[in-house]
Design a protein around this motif. Structure first.
Motif, PDB file in Angstrom:
ATOM      1  N   ASP A 198     119.718 -31.846 -45.844  1.00 30.18           N
ATOM      2  CA  ASP A 198     119.789 -33.211 -45.438  1.00 30.18           C
ATOM      3  C   ASP A 198     118.755 -33.094 -44.141  1.00 30.18           C
ATOM      4  O   ASP A 198     118.463 -34.253 -43.626  1.00 30.18           O
ATOM      5  N   ASP A 199     118.448 -32.206 -43.728  1.00 28.30           N
ATOM      6  CA  ASP A 199     117.724 -32.019 -41.773  1.00 28.30           C
ATOM      7  C   ASP A 199     116.556 -31.817 -42.585  1.00 28.30           C
ATOM      8  O   ASP A 199     115.731 -32.254 -41.928  1.00 28.30           O
ATOM      9  N   ALA A 200     115.984 -31.410 -43.433  1.00 29.10           N
ATOM     10  CA  ALA A 200     114.913 -31.697 -44.258  1.00 29.10           C
ATOM     11  C   ALA A 200     114.030 -32.542 -44.467  1.00 29.10           C
ATOM     12  O   ALA A 200     112.885 -31.963 -44.317  1.00 29.10           O
ATOM     13  N   ILE A 201     115.222 -33.406 -45.225  1.00 27.92           N
ATOM     14  CA  ILE A 201     114.525 -34.420 -45.174  1.00 27.92           C
ATOM     15  C   ILE A 201     114.148 -35.723 -44.135  1.00 27.92           C
ATOM     16  O   ILE A 201     113.694 -36.979 -44.657  1.00 27.92           O
ATOM     17  N   LYS A 202     115.348 -35.627 -43.742  1.00 30.02           N
ATOM     18  CA  LYS A 202     115.257 -36.499 -42.703  1.00 30.02           C
ATOM     19  C   LYS A 202     114.384 -37.115 -41.681  1.00 30.02           C
ATOM     20  O   LYS A 202     113.672 -36.076 -41.328  1.00 30.02           O
ATOM     21  N   ASN A 203     114.106 -37.897 -41.989  1.00 25.41           N
ATOM     22  CA  ASN A 203     112.782 -39.028 -41.703  1.00 25.41           C
ATOM     23  C   ASN A 203     111.543 -38.828 -42.134  1.00 25.41           C
ATOM     24  O   ASN A 203     110.439 -38.469 -41.661  1.00 25.41           O
ATOM     25  N   LEU A 204     111.772 -38.359 -43.264  1.00 30.71           N
ATOM     26  CA  LEU A 204     110.933 -38.251 -43.672  1.00 30.71           C
ATOM     27  C   LEU A 204     109.970 -39.214 -44.193  1.00 30.71           C
ATOM     28  O   LEU A 204     110.337 -40.234 -44.729  1.00 30.71           O
ATOM     29  N   PRO A 205     108.629 -39.560 -44.385  1.00 36.00           N
ATOM     30  CA  PRO A 205     107.656 -40.841 -43.920  1.00 36.00           C
ATOM     31  C   PRO A 205     107.399 -40.906 -45.676  1.00 36.00           C
ATOM     32  O   PRO A 205     107.353 -40.014 -46.245  1.00 36.00           O
ATOM     33  N   VAL A 206     107.571 -41.853 -46.293  1.00 38.94           N
ATOM     34  CA  VAL A 206     107.355 -42.503 -47.533  1.00 38.94           C
ATOM     35  C   VAL A 206     106.953 -41.718 -48.490  1.00 38.94           C
ATOM     36  O   VAL A 206     106.920 -40.862 -48.961  1.00 38.94           O
ATOM     37  N   GLY A 234     112.947 -24.204 -46.812  1.00 39.44           N
ATOM     38  CA  GLY A 234     112.254 -23.722 -46.072  1.00 39.44           C
ATOM     39  C   GLY A 234     110.731 -24.676 -46.521  1.00 39.44           C
ATOM     40  O   GLY A 234     109.758 -24.399 -46.262  1.00 39.44           O
ATOM     41  N   GLU A 235     111.164 -24.194 -47.633  1.00 36.09           N
ATOM     42  CA  GLU A 235     109.554 -24.729 -48.351  1.00 36.09           C
ATOM     43  C   GLU A 235     108.989 -26.477 -48.139  1.00 36.09           C
ATOM     44  O   GLU A 235     107.970 -26.456 -47.509  1.00 36.09           O
ATOM     45  N   ILE A 236     109.966 -26.756 -47.819  1.00 28.83           N
ATOM     46  CA  ILE A 236     109.998 -28.164 -47.720  1.00 28.83           C
ATOM     47  C   ILE A 236     109.881 -28.242 -45.845  1.00 28.83           C
ATOM     48  O   ILE A 236     108.671 -29.094 -45.851  1.00 28.83           O
ATOM     49  N   LEU A 279     128.070 -24.249 -47.988  1.00 27.08           N
ATOM     50  CA  LEU A 279     127.051 -25.075 -49.028  1.00 27.08           C
ATOM     51  C   LEU A 279     126.593 -26.496 -48.156  1.00 27.08           C
ATOM     52  O   LEU A 279     125.355 -27.259 -48.091  1.00 27.08           O
ATOM     53  N   THR A 280     127.230 -26.309 -47.410  1.00 28.10           N
ATOM     54  CA  THR A 280     127.325 -28.119 -46.316  1.00 28.10           C
ATOM     55  C   THR A 280     126.969 -28.508 -45.139  1.00 28.10           C
ATOM     56  O   THR A 280     126.405 -29.516 -44.237  1.00 28.10           O
ATOM     57  N   GLY A 281     126.754 -26.504 -44.539  1.00 25.26           N
ATOM     58  CA  GLY A 281     126.680 -26.962 -43.737  1.00 25.26           C
ATOM     59  C   GLY A 281     125.104 -26.578 -42.757  1.00 25.26           C
ATOM     60  O   GLY A 281     123.470 -26.158 -43.961  1.00 25.26           O
ATOM     61  N   SER A 282     124.460 -25.512 -41.923  1.00 27.25           N
ATOM     62  CA  SER A 282     122.927 -25.084 -41.724  1.00 27.25           C
ATOM     63  C   SER A 282     123.475 -23.455 -41.345  1.00 27.25           C
ATOM     64  O   SER A 282     121.905 -22.843 -41.540  1.00 27.25           O
ATOM     65  N   ASN A 283     124.208 -23.676 -40.735  1.00 32.91           N
ATOM     66  CA  ASN A 283     124.906 -21.408 -40.575  1.00 32.91           C
ATOM     67  C   ASN A 283     123.380 -20.929 -39.800  1.00 32.91           C
ATOM     68  O   ASN A 283     122.609 -21.351 -38.613  1.00 32.91           O
ATOM     69  N   ALA A 284     122.123 -20.528 -40.798  1.00 32.78           N
ATOM     70  CA  ALA A 284     121.530 -19.897 -40.086  1.00 32.78           C
ATOM     71  C   ALA A 284     119.718 -20.336 -40.477  1.00 32.78           C
ATOM     72  O   ALA A 284     118.591 -20.161 -40.062  1.00 32.78           O
ATOM     73  N   HIS A 285     119.456 -21.519 -40.682  1.00 32.07           N
ATOM     74  CA  HIS A 285     119.044 -22.401 -41.541  1.00 32.07           C
ATOM     75  C   HIS A 285     119.267 -23.760 -41.620  1.00 32.07           C
ATOM     76  O   HIS A 285     120.187 -23.939 -41.371  1.00 32.07           O
ATOM     77  N   GLN A 286     117.921 -24.311 -41.502  1.00 33.23           N
ATOM     78  CA  GLN A 286     118.600 -25.664 -42.198  1.00 33.23           C
ATOM     79  C   GLN A 286     119.361 -26.290 -43.017  1.00 33.23           C
ATOM     80  O   GLN A 286     118.882 -25.869 -43.911  1.00 33.23           O
ATOM     81  N   SER A 287     119.940 -27.317 -42.956  1.00 35.83           N
ATOM     82  CA  SER A 287     120.108 -28.284 -44.123  1.00 35.83           C
ATOM     83  C   SER A 287     119.804 -29.237 -45.273  1.00 35.83           C
ATOM     84  O   SER A 287     118.156 -29.219 -44.079  1.00 35.83           O
TER      85      SER A 287
END
Length: 166
Positions: free
Chosen positions: A32-40, A152-154, A22-30
């Motif tokens: 938090d990683d998926a939305i990190k630095n997403l332009p507004v 994944g969709e994000i 639930l908190t890590g990224s294991n075999a996929h992006q987390s």
């Protein structure tokens, strides 16, 4: 001679793995990683032929995770109507505060669910009295699976918008 794990040891190990899922990224992006630095300005963009914007996916993750959390800890909880209650209609967040609030709520509800998992009084396997066979283990896997799917969709939308790190 091999040492066998006790049921308590096995359950503790399972709890640790669920928390990591639930908190890590294991075999996929987390998340938090998926939305990190997403332009507004890209939060509400819905690419051609895709049904959702990143905002709609983020808010859907928030709604669904909150639903699973509340169902898991409150026998009197009533879920939103399906499917309309699970998807925001607006493609764009109303303002920056709405985005920040949704992201904070996702993190807070994830942490609350992790607290349930870490509570030794919570039986991972026992079906909830108020459900139709669901248990805490199943709900943890449901949150992880559902969130990973939409993460994944994000990322795909970010790639289509040239907003994903190379």
């Amino acid at each position: 001679m091999d040492t066998l794990f006790s049921v308590a040891d096995a359950t503790a190990a399972l709890r640790q793995q669920l928390v990591a899922l639930l908190t890590g990224s294991n075999a996929h992006q987390s998340f938090d990683d998926a939305i990190k630095n997403l332009p507004v300005d890209l939060r509400g963009v819905k690419p051609e032929k895709l049904p959702y914007s990143i905002w709609q996916l983020v808010d859907h993750i928030r709604i669904a995770q909150e639903d699973i959390l509340e169902f898991s800890r409150d026998s009197n909880y009533v879920s939103p109507p399906w499917p309309d209650g699970y998807w925001p209609k607006e493609t764009t967040p109303p303002d920056a505060t709405a985005w920040d609030t949704a992201v904070a709520k996702i993190r807070a509800d994830r942490d609350a669910f992790v607290a349930l998992l870490n509570d030794p009084e919570q039986d991972l396997y026992k079906p909830f009295a108020h459900g139709d066979g669901q248990n805490l283990l199943r709900e943890a896997l449901l949150i992880a699976d559902h969130t990973a799917y939409h993460v994944g969709e994000i990322i795909i939308i970010r790639r289509l918008l040239d907003a994903w790190p190379a």
